[in-house]
Design an enzyme around this catalytic site. Structure first.
Site, PDB file in Angstrom:
ATOM      1  CD  GLU A 162     -25.358  17.721 -38.017  1.00 21.88           C
ATOM      2  OE1 GLU A 162     -25.019  16.847 -37.183  1.00 21.88           O
ATOM      3  OE2 GLU A 162     -26.211  17.527 -38.897  1.00 21.88           O
ATOM      4  CG  PHE A 175     -39.396  15.204 -40.122  1.00 22.17           C
ATOM      5  CD1 PHE A 175     -39.140  14.151 -39.242  1.00 22.17           C
ATOM      6  CD2 PHE A 175     -38.506  15.435 -41.158  1.00 22.17           C
ATOM      7  CE1 PHE A 175     -38.024  13.341 -39.406  1.00 22.17           C
ATOM      8  CE2 PHE A 175     -37.389  14.613 -41.334  1.00 22.17           C
ATOM      9  CZ  PHE A 175     -37.147  13.572 -40.449  1.00 22.17           C
ATOM     10  CD  GLN A 176     -34.557  16.161 -39.892  1.00 24.78           C
ATOM     11  OE1 GLN A 176     -34.391  16.901 -40.849  1.00 24.78           O
ATOM     12  NE2 GLN A 176     -33.765  15.135 -39.644  1.00 24.78           N
ATOM     13  CE  LYS A 235     -36.558  22.188 -47.998  1.00 26.54           C
ATOM     14  NZ  LYS A 235     -36.939  20.767 -47.907  1.00 26.54           N
ATOM     15  CG  MET A 271      -8.019  15.896 -15.475  1.00 24.62           C
ATOM     16  SD  MET A 271      -6.364  16.240 -14.827  1.00 24.62           S
ATOM     17  CE  MET A 271      -5.786  17.461 -16.010  1.00 24.62           C
TER      18      MET A 271
END
Lengths: 577, 177
Positions: free
Chosen positions: A65, A127-128, A177, A492
């Protein structure tokens, strides 16, 4: 009854569909043709709705993502449109955070849509489930959770308006959802063009413009600093005309780079920590400083208490919160840069500042002698430098490519030495300094500008932070050229350990994989250059190849980037060695 | 120099804005001394009153960061001499203290506090005023046995005569451009 009560007194056509289908329709109505994302449980109804609209919306599945956010950013930067990402709840949503923060600091218009667990499960540690609205609050311009299908169009319309208007930024819309599944009646989609508490475009003040013009017209040693605002407001013509009419030397922040061609006689180079010698030194000598669409980041100002104290400061800026935030403005000019510049153009006198420009040339000559000459043309026995690679890339592509850089030494070198000929051709992570930005951002940039050459310039460290996005190139055949400048170090950080930590190299040595084999695994043509004699030919092959290509160049391991303003030093204390 | 400031913030009545506003203080390490939220005189617009101690320079920047939030209409800051303000405190005492001795009753009268509720077991005393005043009452009641004590956040009204309605109209007009 409700329909009778609508303002227009007309019966509006209503369509019955799921929240997910309505969302996809809204995106189409907002002009979204490409979006980036990754499916998962809580966003599945939206993916199902996308399946029906495949001919209208192209969904690019990134491999993470975070990659979707940077791709959307790259897309937004080049197209000027809002970049769009899609992710599921929980880990899908939290993986967006780095990209949101990057877009927030670099004012990139982006709308991220996340799925959320069903409304009745919110707060149950399902969940999630993650409270992404709270988590993302600090890194979004605005965000909202939608729990009812009927609220989706309004939320999406506001999201797009907020993302692209005023000082642009990232917006997150979290949709449960059950709201995606819920079937409701939807009226014709209406875009949003006003929110009563939100003033995206401050009204120009005639007095501020007059004061600014007066200062500009009487200035003996004026200096223009230009930033992202010039690009964001599409002030290409207005800005160049302003520079040319006033004859004032103009220096860029890395976010403003490519708003004026590098070769323009009044473009005096890069500001800040690894910027050019002349504009940094002369920031503390100019009498009027005209900041156009930039925010005086600490990487630009160095020690702000010793920054341009002798100068009168004019600040052209759209965001009132930026005025006097870091540097006090004597004349703040609130407004969209394009409008401010257009209005100022009529008030400023045509002028030349030849004597003052000579000062830049003198200091340039010193930088050329001490830094640039050697960086671009190292001795035969010295290893290849990043600068000479970029010089050839610049020459062979004639400065016409879109350069997408990651973060670190190669970023500074690419921006210093690529000769940008075209508008909106630099895509980089400026404010957040996100390693791993370049590869996905270049993919997004190429989708936004399929007919332009897009070159991702990446170090061996950053490449491995989002290397999985090679999978997108493999799958979509998107023609992104990847220039890997490999010094087998986190360059760097190593440079800082070299200069400020007694060369105690702590966790900067990169134990790298065989990048050629990785490219091969993803079906991407590649080659590795270890000798200077082969460099130019390789670059020709790289740029002329049809399709994506990885060019890995082994460069000097311990080269340092100069000039440099050490942390805490003033711009006028910039070091050439 | 650090001093006390009272901020009045006018927002849409939406979930999450208070969070957006308070994190602006959190991020800059400024402790919120008191906070109240209520409806304002304009329908559907909420007003937060936040008290903090900081320097005026920091507060000016914070006010702009607050106004930058999309759903915030306007934010103002005032020093204490620019506002009229009040707090309220409630004190829960055993009722027998009031019925058995005269002392508590005397303290209540002296402080112009009032009895809000009298139950067989407990009595609620209410005092409105500056923090120093409600605190003084607290100190005097404490030796007698306070069961519970609570003080509200500050509420304040600014002295300047321009009404929020005018600012509201200005912002709404500007948002149309």
């Amino acid at each position: 009854m409700e329909e009778v009560a609508t303002k227009s007194q007309k019966t509006k056509a209503k369509t019955t569909m799921s929240g997910a289908a309505a969302l996809v329709n809204c995106l189409i109505r907002e002009g979204v043709e490409t979006l980036f994302g990754y499916p998962g449980g809580a966003i599945m109804p939206v993916y199902d709705a996308l399946f029906d609209q495949k001919d209208k919306i192209k969904h690019i599945m990134t491999r993470h993502e975070q990659g979707a956010t940077h791709a959307a950013q790259g897309f937004a930067r080049v197209s000027g449109k809002v970049g769009v990402c899609l992710a599921t709840s929980g880990p899908g949503a939290t993986n967006l955070i780095t990209g949101l923060a990057d877009a927030q600091l670099d004012s990139t218009p982006m709308v991220c849509i996340t799925g959320q667990v069903p409304g009745k499960m919110i707060g149950s540690d399902a969940f999630q489930e993650t409270d992404i609205v709270s988590i993302s609050m600090a890194v979004t311009k605005w965000n909202i959770q939608v729990t009812k299908a009927k609220d989706i169009p309004n939320a999406v319309a506001k999201a797009f308006f907020i993302a692209r208007s005023g000082k642009p930024g990232p917006v997150l819309v979290d949709i449960t959802k059950d709201a995606q599944f819920e079937v409701a009646d939807f009226e014709e989609y209406e875009t949003c063009d006003q929110i009563r508490s939100y003033v995206p475009n401050p009204k120009l003040s005639e007095k501020a413009l007059d004061d600014a013009a007066k200062l500009i017209n009487s200035a003996k040693k004026p200096l223009i600093l230009f930033g992202h605002g010039v690009l964001l407001s599409n002030a290409k013509k207005e800005f160049q005309e302003f520079v040319e009419k006033t004859g004032i030397p103009a220096a860029w922040t890395i976010m403003g780079l490519s708003a004026l061609p590098t070769s323009h006689p009044l473009n005096v180079g890069m500001l800040g920590m690894h910027g050019n010698y002349a504009p940094n030194i002369l920031t503390n000598e100019c009498d009027v400083l005209i900041a156009v669409g930039m925010r005086f980041d600490d990487r630009v100002t160095g020690d702000v208490s010793r920054y341009a104290k002798q100068a009168k400061v004019i600040h052209l800026e759209i965001d009132p919160a930026e005025i006097n935030k870091n540097v006090e403005a004597d004349v703040p000019v609130l407004g969209n840069c394009k409008e401010s510049l257009a209005a100022l153009l009529n008030k400023v006198n045509k002028k030349k500042h030849d004597e003052w420009l000579t000062r830049f040339k003198e200091l340039n000559a010193q930088e050329e002698e001490k830094v640039i000459k050697n960086e671009l043309n190292p001795q035969a026995d010295e290893p290849m430098s990043m600068g000479e690679v970029i010089k050839h890339i610049s020459n062979i592509s004639r400065g016409n490519a879109i350069i997408v850089t990651d973060v670190g030494q190669h970023q500074m070198v690419a921006q210093r030495y690529y000769k940008y000929a075209n508008w909106k051709s630099n895509v980089t992570s400026g404010g957040l300094g996100t390693m791993g930005f370049a590869l996905p951002a270049a993919i997004g940039a190429k989708f936004a500008a399929p007919h332009r050459q897009v070159i991702a310039v990446i170090g061996d460290g950053g490449f491995q932070m989002t290397i999985q996005e090679l999978g997108v190139i493999f799958e979509t055949k998107v023609d992104v050229k990847i220039l890997l400048l490999n010094n087998e170090f986190l360059g760097m950080v190593r440079q800082w350990q070299d200069m400020f930590f007694e060369k105690r190299y702590s966790s900067v040595d990169m134990v790298n994989p065989d990048f050629q084999m990785i490219a091969k695994g993803y079906g991407i043509a590649s080659e590795k250059v270890t000798e200077r004699e082969k460099l130019e030919d390789s670059i020709h092959r790289f740029l002329n190849h049809e399709g994506s290509y990885l060019l890995e160049v082994m460069v000097g391991k311990e080269n340092n980037i100069f000039p440099m303003i050490p942390t805490g030093a003033s711009v006028s204390e910039i070091r050439l060695e | 120099m650090k001093e006390q400031f009272t901020l009045s913030i006018y927002t849409e009545n939406l979930i999450g804005i208070l969070h957006r506003v308070t994190t602006i203080f959190t991020r800059r390490h400024i402790n919120i001394e008191s906070i109240t939220a209520s409806e304002s005189e304009v329908k559907d617009i909420h007003r937060y009153t936040i008290v903090v101690s900081s320097t005026e320079d920091k507060i000016k920047k914070i006010v702009k960061q607050i106004e930058k939030q999309v759903d915030v209409f306007k934010a103002f800051y005032h020093k204490n001499d620019g506002i009229v303000y009040q707090e309220m405190a409630l004190y829960k005492m055993p009722t027998k203290l009031l019925s058995q001795t005269k002392e508590v009753e005397y303290i209540v009268r002296k402080h112009h506090a009032r009895l809000l509720a009298v139950e067989p077991d407990f009595t609620i005393i209410e005092k409105t005023g500056f923090k120093e005043e409600t605190q003084e009452l607290f100190e005097q009641l404490k030796p007698h046995g306070i069961l519970e004590f609570v003080r509200s956040g500050r509420i304040s009204i600014s002295k300047p005569m321009k009404e929020f309605q005018e600012y509201f109209t200005e912002v709404e007009e500007a948002s149309r451009m």
